[in-house]
Design a protein around this motif. Sequence first.
Motif, PDB file in Angstrom:
ATOM      1  N   HIS A 129    -102.963-115.756  36.318  1.00 23.31           N
ATOM      2  CA  HIS A 129    -102.207-114.635  36.875  1.00 23.31           C
ATOM      3  C   HIS A 129    -101.682-115.016  38.253  1.00 23.31           C
ATOM      4  CE1 HIS A 129    -101.122-110.507  37.823  1.00 23.31           C
ATOM      5  NE2 HIS A 129    -101.930-110.499  38.863  1.00 23.31           N
ATOM      6  N   VAL A 130    -100.359-114.933  38.426  1.00 26.74           N
ATOM      7  CA  VAL A 130     -99.719-115.327  39.680  1.00 26.74           C
ATOM      8  C   VAL A 130     -99.508-114.091  40.548  1.00 26.74           C
ATOM      9  CG1 VAL A 130     -97.727-116.456  40.723  1.00 26.74           C
ATOM     10  CG2 VAL A 130     -98.596-117.248  38.495  1.00 26.74           C
ATOM     11  N   SER A 131    -100.091-114.093  41.736  1.00 27.77           N
ATOM     12  CA  SER A 131    -100.011-112.930  42.615  1.00 27.77           C
ATOM     13  C   SER A 131     -99.520-113.344  43.997  1.00 27.77           C
ATOM     14  CB  SER A 131    -101.372-112.223  42.677  1.00 27.77           C
ATOM     15  OG  SER A 131    -101.249-110.970  43.330  1.00 27.77           O
ATOM     16  N   THR A 132     -99.742-112.498  44.971  1.00 29.23           N
ATOM     17  CA  THR A 132     -99.121-112.635  46.290  1.00 29.23           C
ATOM     18  C   THR A 132    -100.131-112.452  47.413  1.00 29.23           C
ATOM     19  OG1 THR A 132     -97.517-111.604  47.803  1.00 29.23           O
ATOM     20  CG2 THR A 132     -98.507-110.191  46.140  1.00 29.23           C
ATOM     21  N   ASP A 133     -99.840-113.027  48.580  1.00 26.42           N
ATOM     22  CA  ASP A 133    -100.698-112.818  49.747  1.00 26.42           C
ATOM     23  C   ASP A 133    -100.564-111.414  50.310  1.00 26.42           C
ATOM     24  OD1 ASP A 133     -98.142-113.030  50.815  1.00 26.42           O
ATOM     25  OD2 ASP A 133     -98.634-114.603  52.250  1.00 26.42           O
ATOM     26  N   GLU A 134     -99.548-110.673  49.889  1.00 25.30           N
ATOM     27  CA  GLU A 134     -99.326-109.340  50.447  1.00 25.30           C
ATOM     28  C   GLU A 134    -100.427-108.350  50.067  1.00 25.30           C
ATOM     29  OE1 GLU A 134     -95.380-107.765  50.521  1.00 25.30           O
ATOM     30  OE2 GLU A 134     -94.499-109.740  50.180  1.00 25.30           O
ATOM     31  N   SER A 159     -97.024-104.353  47.036  1.00 21.26           N
ATOM     32  CA  SER A 159     -98.304-105.041  47.192  1.00 21.26           C
ATOM     33  C   SER A 159     -99.449-104.242  46.579  1.00 21.26           C
ATOM     34  CB  SER A 159     -98.586-105.341  48.666  1.00 21.26           C
ATOM     35  OG  SER A 159     -98.562-104.172  49.455  1.00 21.26           O
ATOM     36  N   ALA A 160     -99.338-102.912  46.607  1.00 22.43           N
ATOM     37  CA  ALA A 160    -100.376-102.093  45.975  1.00 22.43           C
ATOM     38  C   ALA A 160    -100.391-102.306  44.464  1.00 22.43           C
ATOM     39  CB  ALA A 160    -100.155-100.622  46.301  1.00 22.43           C
ATOM     40  N   SER A 161     -99.200-102.416  43.868  1.00 25.28           N
ATOM     41  CA  SER A 161     -99.147-102.635  42.420  1.00 25.28           C
ATOM     42  C   SER A 161     -99.650-104.026  42.049  1.00 25.28           C
ATOM     43  CB  SER A 161     -97.719-102.417  41.903  1.00 25.28           C
ATOM     44  OG  SER A 161     -96.828-103.398  42.392  1.00 25.28           O
ATOM     45  N   TYR A 297     -98.246-112.513  57.773  1.00 24.02           N
ATOM     46  CA  TYR A 297     -99.051-113.035  56.675  1.00 24.02           C
ATOM     47  C   TYR A 297     -99.322-114.505  56.974  1.00 24.02           C
ATOM     48  CZ  TYR A 297     -96.762-109.206  54.031  1.00 24.02           C
ATOM     49  OH  TYR A 297     -96.254-108.005  53.609  1.00 24.02           O
ATOM     50  N   ALA A 298    -100.509-114.947  56.622  1.00 28.34           N
ATOM     51  CA  ALA A 298    -100.825-116.368  56.760  1.00 28.34           C
ATOM     52  C   ALA A 298    -101.886-116.721  55.726  1.00 28.34           C
ATOM     53  CB  ALA A 298    -101.336-116.682  58.162  1.00 28.34           C
ATOM     54  N   ILE A 299    -101.682-117.824  55.029  1.00 27.85           N
ATOM     55  CA  ILE A 299    -102.588-118.249  53.963  1.00 27.85           C
ATOM     56  C   ILE A 299    -103.438-119.433  54.417  1.00 27.85           C
ATOM     57  CG2 ILE A 299    -102.564-119.599  51.810  1.00 27.85           C
ATOM     58  CD1 ILE A 299    -102.473-116.768  51.130  1.00 27.85           C
TER      59      ILE A 299
END
Length: 354
Positions: A129-134, A159-161, A297-299
């Motif tokens: 599953h590909v998601s986001t840092d948000e 980002s909530a979804s 944002y920072a990963i």
Amino acid sequence: MILVTGGAGFIGSNFVLDWCAQHNESVINLDALTYAGNLENLATLDGNPAHVFVRGDIGDFGLVARLLAEHKPRAVINFAAESHVDRSIHGPEDFIQTNIVGTFRLLEAVRAYFGGLNETDKAAFRFLHVSTDEVYGSLAKDDPAFTETNRYEPNSPYSASKAASDHLVRAYHHTYGLPVLTTNCSNNYGPYHFPEKLIPLCIHNALAGKPLPIYGDGQQIRDWLYVKDHCSAIRRVLEAGRLGEVYNVGGWNEKANLDVVHTLCAILDELSPRADGKSYREQITFVTDRPGHDRRYAIDATKLERELGWKPAETFETGIRKTVRWYLDNQDWVKNVTSGAYRDWLGKHYGECA
């Protein structure tokens, strides 16, 4: 064989193109072809028997179940999602439907398929599953970068979804034993990026002599990840990631939005200078900030490097130059996307359903 969802979008199409170039394994590509899905991204695969495109929605349980039963993939990589914070602010319902309900129905179809596999095939199967840092929310200037253990604090409907979809994937692993992997990436950039996001929008507007719109003071900071690096990280996680784990994927390139645009202008000044000899910087225009705009944002991608040996191949400087060059060399693609010509193409091939 693998099944890729959302494989005609920006990141998904780059993944499919790279996969077909580097593997002998076939791809079933399922995409609903919403506004950001573009079959022109995959034009180089026309006639390639290793790539089978299917137009459809991840929320269509029957379709997904049929594809799984027919093709028997060893993995499902889920890129399908409504994206872009601005769009979610103005129309959140689509994000709830695709990112939450759609992911749920996809998981249900995959769960049923997985349950019917023999033990050998079960051991080999993966759902990535590909998601986001948000999903992690926003950082203050001096806060440490997001790690995989950060609390979820999404601040936009988008980002909530995505956070909800991440939780569903985790729950299906712990409740049903589905062999899942999740990646949370930082801001991607590169070829085939729909020209509404900062980098492709500014390239497009610069060349068209239009304003380069910058939200607020332009000091919102993002970690920038070249899309080809992101694709290589996903391949590595699929190959060797620990089941049930989350891996953050970042480029180690924190940049303020204004600095990104300044860099774009400098490269364009060099590669495609304005006729009047002035810098594209003169087209920068500051606009009212969007509601709830996350500041930073920072990963922290240390886990991915430590466990799986992955690091990005591109710096921001090398990746952004490749990106600008791609857009300069592919103006027909940009024109078709922005004019809607590719939707006319869809209408010819899919009739009234396009």
